[in-house]
Design a protein around this motif. Structure first.
Motif, PDB file in Angstrom:
ATOM      1  N   MET A  93       0.826  -1.202   0.000  1.00  0.00           N
ATOM      2  CA  MET A  93       0.000   0.000   0.000  1.00  0.00           C
ATOM      3  C   MET A  93       0.864   1.257   0.000  1.00  0.00           C
ATOM      4  O   MET A  93       0.626   2.203  -0.762  1.00  0.00           O
ATOM      5  N   THR A  94       1.889   1.274   0.851  1.00  0.00           N
ATOM      6  CA  THR A  94       2.785   2.429   0.929  1.00  0.00           C
ATOM      7  C   THR A  94       3.470   2.673  -0.410  1.00  0.00           C
ATOM      8  O   THR A  94       3.522   3.798  -0.908  1.00  0.00           O
ATOM      9  N   THR A  95       3.963   1.604  -1.003  1.00  0.00           N
ATOM     10  CA  THR A  95       4.660   1.716  -2.282  1.00  0.00           C
ATOM     11  C   THR A  95       3.710   2.143  -3.389  1.00  0.00           C
ATOM     12  O   THR A  95       4.080   2.927  -4.270  1.00  0.00           O
ATOM     13  N   LEU A  96       2.487   1.652  -3.353  1.00  0.00           N
ATOM     14  CA  LEU A  96       1.499   1.995  -4.369  1.00  0.00           C
ATOM     15  C   LEU A  96       1.152   3.484  -4.310  1.00  0.00           C
ATOM     16  O   LEU A  96       1.079   4.154  -5.352  1.00  0.00           O
ATOM     17  N   ILE A  97       0.977   4.004  -3.105  1.00  0.00           N
ATOM     18  CA  ILE A  97       0.691   5.432  -2.950  1.00  0.00           C
ATOM     19  C   ILE A  97       1.850   6.259  -3.493  1.00  0.00           C
ATOM     20  O   ILE A  97       1.667   7.210  -4.250  1.00  0.00           O
ATOM     21  N   ARG A  98       3.076   5.878  -3.125  1.00  0.00           N
ATOM     22  CA  ARG A  98       4.263   6.608  -3.575  1.00  0.00           C
ATOM     23  C   ARG A  98       4.383   6.523  -5.093  1.00  0.00           C
ATOM     24  O   ARG A  98       4.723   7.497  -5.762  1.00  0.00           O
ATOM     25  N   SER A  99       4.097   5.360  -5.669  1.00  0.00           N
ATOM     26  CA  SER A  99       4.227   5.203  -7.122  1.00  0.00           C
ATOM     27  C   SER A  99       3.225   6.091  -7.856  1.00  0.00           C
ATOM     28  O   SER A  99       3.521   6.632  -8.917  1.00  0.00           O
ATOM     29  N   ARG A 100       2.030   6.241  -7.281  1.00  0.00           N
ATOM     30  CA  ARG A 100       1.033   7.105  -7.916  1.00  0.00           C
ATOM     31  C   ARG A 100       1.426   8.572  -7.821  1.00  0.00           C
ATOM     32  O   ARG A 100       1.128   9.352  -8.741  1.00  0.00           O
ATOM     33  N   VAL A 101       2.099   8.946  -6.750  1.00  0.00           N
ATOM     34  CA  VAL A 101       2.615  10.317  -6.634  1.00  0.00           C
ATOM     35  C   VAL A 101       3.657  10.565  -7.718  1.00  0.00           C
ATOM     36  O   VAL A 101       3.633  11.589  -8.410  1.00  0.00           O
ATOM     37  N   TYR A 102       4.562   9.606  -7.903  1.00  0.00           N
ATOM     38  CA  TYR A 102       5.576   9.740  -8.950  1.00  0.00           C
ATOM     39  C   TYR A 102       4.920   9.815 -10.329  1.00  0.00           C
ATOM     40  O   TYR A 102       5.343  10.595 -11.188  1.00  0.00           O
ATOM     41  N   ALA A 103       3.910   8.995 -10.551  1.00  0.00           N
ATOM     42  CA  ALA A 103       3.251   8.972 -11.860  1.00  0.00           C
ATOM     43  C   ALA A 103       2.609  10.321 -12.163  1.00  0.00           C
ATOM     44  O   ALA A 103       2.733  10.841 -13.270  1.00  0.00           O
ATOM     45  N   PHE A 104       1.944  10.900 -11.177  1.00  0.00           N
ATOM     46  CA  PHE A 104       1.309  12.208 -11.360  1.00  0.00           C
ATOM     47  C   PHE A 104       2.354  13.264 -11.659  1.00  0.00           C
ATOM     48  O   PHE A 104       2.222  14.052 -12.597  1.00  0.00           O
ATOM     49  N   ARG A 105       3.417  13.271 -10.867  1.00  0.00           N
ATOM     50  CA  ARG A 105       4.472  14.271 -11.045  1.00  0.00           C
ATOM     51  C   ARG A 105       5.146  14.121 -12.410  1.00  0.00           C
ATOM     52  O   ARG A 105       5.385  15.114 -13.105  1.00  0.00           O
ATOM     53  N   ASP A 106       5.422  12.893 -12.800  1.00  0.00           N
ATOM     54  CA  ASP A 106       6.205  12.681 -14.007  1.00  0.00           C
ATOM     55  C   ASP A 106       5.403  12.842 -15.290  1.00  0.00           C
ATOM     56  O   ASP A 106       5.983  12.994 -16.359  1.00  0.00           O
ATOM     57  N   ARG A 107       4.075  12.822 -15.193  1.00  0.00           N
ATOM     58  CA  ARG A 107       3.296  13.165 -16.385  1.00  0.00           C
ATOM     59  C   ARG A 107       3.544  14.614 -16.771  1.00  0.00           C
ATOM     60  O   ARG A 107       3.564  14.952 -17.952  1.00  0.00           O
ATOM     61  N   LYS A 108       3.732  15.467 -15.777  1.00  0.00           N
ATOM     62  CA  LYS A 108       4.051  16.873 -16.054  1.00  0.00           C
ATOM     63  C   LYS A 108       5.500  16.995 -16.553  1.00  0.00           C
ATOM     64  O   LYS A 108       5.789  17.749 -17.471  1.00  0.00           O
ATOM     65  N   THR A 109       6.390  16.260 -15.908  1.00  0.00           N
ATOM     66  CA  THR A 109       7.806  16.332 -16.259  1.00  0.00           C
ATOM     67  C   THR A 109       8.045  15.874 -17.697  1.00  0.00           C
ATOM     68  O   THR A 109       8.883  16.437 -18.400  1.00  0.00           O
ATOM     69  N   LYS A 110       7.294  14.871 -18.130  1.00  0.00           N
ATOM     70  CA  LYS A 110       7.474  14.344 -19.488  1.00  0.00           C
ATOM     71  C   LYS A 110       7.221  15.425 -20.532  1.00  0.00           C
ATOM     72  O   LYS A 110       7.950  15.530 -21.521  1.00  0.00           O
ATOM     73  N   LYS A 111       6.195  16.240 -20.295  1.00  0.00           N
ATOM     74  CA  LYS A 111       5.887  17.328 -21.232  1.00  0.00           C
ATOM     75  C   LYS A 111       7.042  18.311 -21.318  1.00  0.00           C
ATOM     76  O   LYS A 111       7.404  18.777 -22.398  1.00  0.00           O
ATOM     77  N   ARG A 112       7.643  18.633 -20.150  1.00  0.00           N
ATOM     78  CA  ARG A 112       8.789  19.552 -20.128  1.00  0.00           C
ATOM     79  C   ARG A 112       9.974  18.961 -20.880  1.00  0.00           C
ATOM     80  O   ARG A 112      10.659  19.660 -21.632  1.00  0.00           O
ATOM     81  N   GLN A 113      10.218  17.677 -20.667  1.00  0.00           N
ATOM     82  CA  GLN A 113      11.358  17.023 -21.316  1.00  0.00           C
ATOM     83  C   GLN A 113      11.207  17.027 -22.837  1.00  0.00           C
ATOM     84  O   GLN A 113      12.169  17.283 -23.562  1.00  0.00           O
ATOM     85  N   TYR A 114       9.994  16.738 -23.302  1.00  0.00           N
ATOM     86  CA  TYR A 114       9.774  16.746 -24.746  1.00  0.00           C
ATOM     87  C   TYR A 114      10.010  18.132 -25.325  1.00  0.00           C
ATOM     88  O   TYR A 114      10.636  18.277 -26.382  1.00  0.00           O
ATOM     89  N   ARG A 115       9.518  19.159 -24.661  1.00  0.00           N
ATOM     90  CA  ARG A 115       9.730  20.532 -25.150  1.00  0.00           C
ATOM     91  C   ARG A 115      11.214  20.854 -25.231  1.00  0.00           C
ATOM     92  O   ARG A 115      11.682  21.450 -26.200  1.00  0.00           O
ATOM     93  N   ARG A 116      11.975  20.441 -24.222  1.00  0.00           N
ATOM     94  CA  ARG A 116      13.421  20.677 -24.236  1.00  0.00           C
ATOM     95  C   ARG A 116      14.088  19.977 -25.420  1.00  0.00           C
ATOM     96  O   ARG A 116      14.963  20.543 -26.083  1.00  0.00           O
ATOM     97  N   ILE A 117      13.671  18.745 -25.688  1.00  0.00           N
ATOM     98  CA  ILE A 117      14.242  17.989 -26.814  1.00  0.00           C
ATOM     99  C   ILE A 117      13.936  18.688 -28.131  1.00  0.00           C
ATOM    100  O   ILE A 117      14.806  18.825 -28.998  1.00  0.00           O
ATOM    101  N   TRP A 118      12.683  19.150 -28.283  1.00  0.00           N
ATOM    102  CA  TRP A 118      12.312  19.843 -29.531  1.00  0.00           C
ATOM    103  C   TRP A 118      13.143  21.095 -29.720  1.00  0.00           C
ATOM    104  O   TRP A 118      13.609  21.379 -30.825  1.00  0.00           O
ATOM    105  N   ILE A 119      13.354  21.842 -28.644  1.00  0.00           N
ATOM    106  CA  ILE A 119      14.131  23.083 -28.741  1.00  0.00           C
ATOM    107  C   ILE A 119      15.577  22.785 -29.120  1.00  0.00           C
ATOM    108  O   ILE A 119      16.165  23.479 -29.967  1.00  0.00           O
ATOM    109  N   VAL A 120      16.154  21.740 -28.535  1.00  0.00           N
ATOM    110  CA  VAL A 120      17.530  21.365 -28.870  1.00  0.00           C
ATOM    111  C   VAL A 120      17.639  20.986 -30.349  1.00  0.00           C
ATOM    112  O   VAL A 120      18.572  21.400 -31.048  1.00  0.00           O
ATOM    113  N   ARG A 121      16.668  20.242 -30.852  1.00  0.00           N
ATOM    114  CA  ARG A 121      16.691  19.832 -32.267  1.00  0.00           C
ATOM    115  C   ARG A 121      16.552  21.029 -33.199  1.00  0.00           C
ATOM    116  O   ARG A 121      17.263  21.134 -34.202  1.00  0.00           O
ATOM    117  N   ILE A 122      15.643  21.933 -32.856  1.00  0.00           N
ATOM    118  CA  ILE A 122      15.449  23.128 -33.695  1.00  0.00           C
ATOM    119  C   ILE A 122      16.708  23.973 -33.680  1.00  0.00           C
ATOM    120  O   ILE A 122      17.148  24.484 -34.730  1.00  0.00           O
TER     121      ILE A 122
END
Length: 125
Positions: free
Chosen positions: A36-65
């Motif tokens: 249960m403890t691990t599941l709660i923590r994993s869902r926190v990471y999942a929520f946080r990293d959905r936002k982080t993924k968008k930032r990472q993609y934008r950074r990659i696009w900018i580097v390529r451009i």
């Protein structure tokens, strides 16, 4: 009177939790409290990293451009500024894809930007 305990409900809840923690290592998938403890923590990471993924993609696009622009003698910031002046409404994802898969079209965009920047350059008196 003996207290009635709901073993079926408890077992179903634990089973559902164990199914969600499949793939976790050691006791984290098997021991209920730890799961249960691990599941709660994993869902926190999942929520946080959905936002982080968008930032990472934008950074990659900018580097390529930026890399594509520099190959053509232009800086990223100048390129974006020139696109804004030319009223070209393309997002960074599509610009990145164009730079990779259609270099001829990107060359035309760069020429358009250079012409637009030359038009809007301050006049020397």
């Amino acid at each position: 009177m003996v207290r009635a305990r709901s073993k079926a409900t408890t077992a179903a809840r634990k089973k559902r939790t164990r199914k969600l923690t499949k793939g976790f290592r050691l006791g984290r998938h098997n021991l209920f409290r730890m799961a249960m403890t691990t599941l709660i923590r994993s869902r926190v990471y999942a929520f946080r990293d959905r936002k982080t993924k968008k930032r990472q993609y934008r950074r990659i696009w900018i580097v390529r451009i930026n890399a594509a622009c520099r190959m053509r003698g232009l800086r990223y910031s100048e390129f974006i500024h020139g696109l804004q002046l030319a009223n070209v409404m393309l997002d960074r994802k599509s610009l990145s894809e164009t730079a990779i898969h259609d270099p001829a079209a990107f060359d035309k965009l760069v020429e358009l930007v250079k012409a637009t920047l030359a038009e809007h350059a301050p006049k020397k008196a």
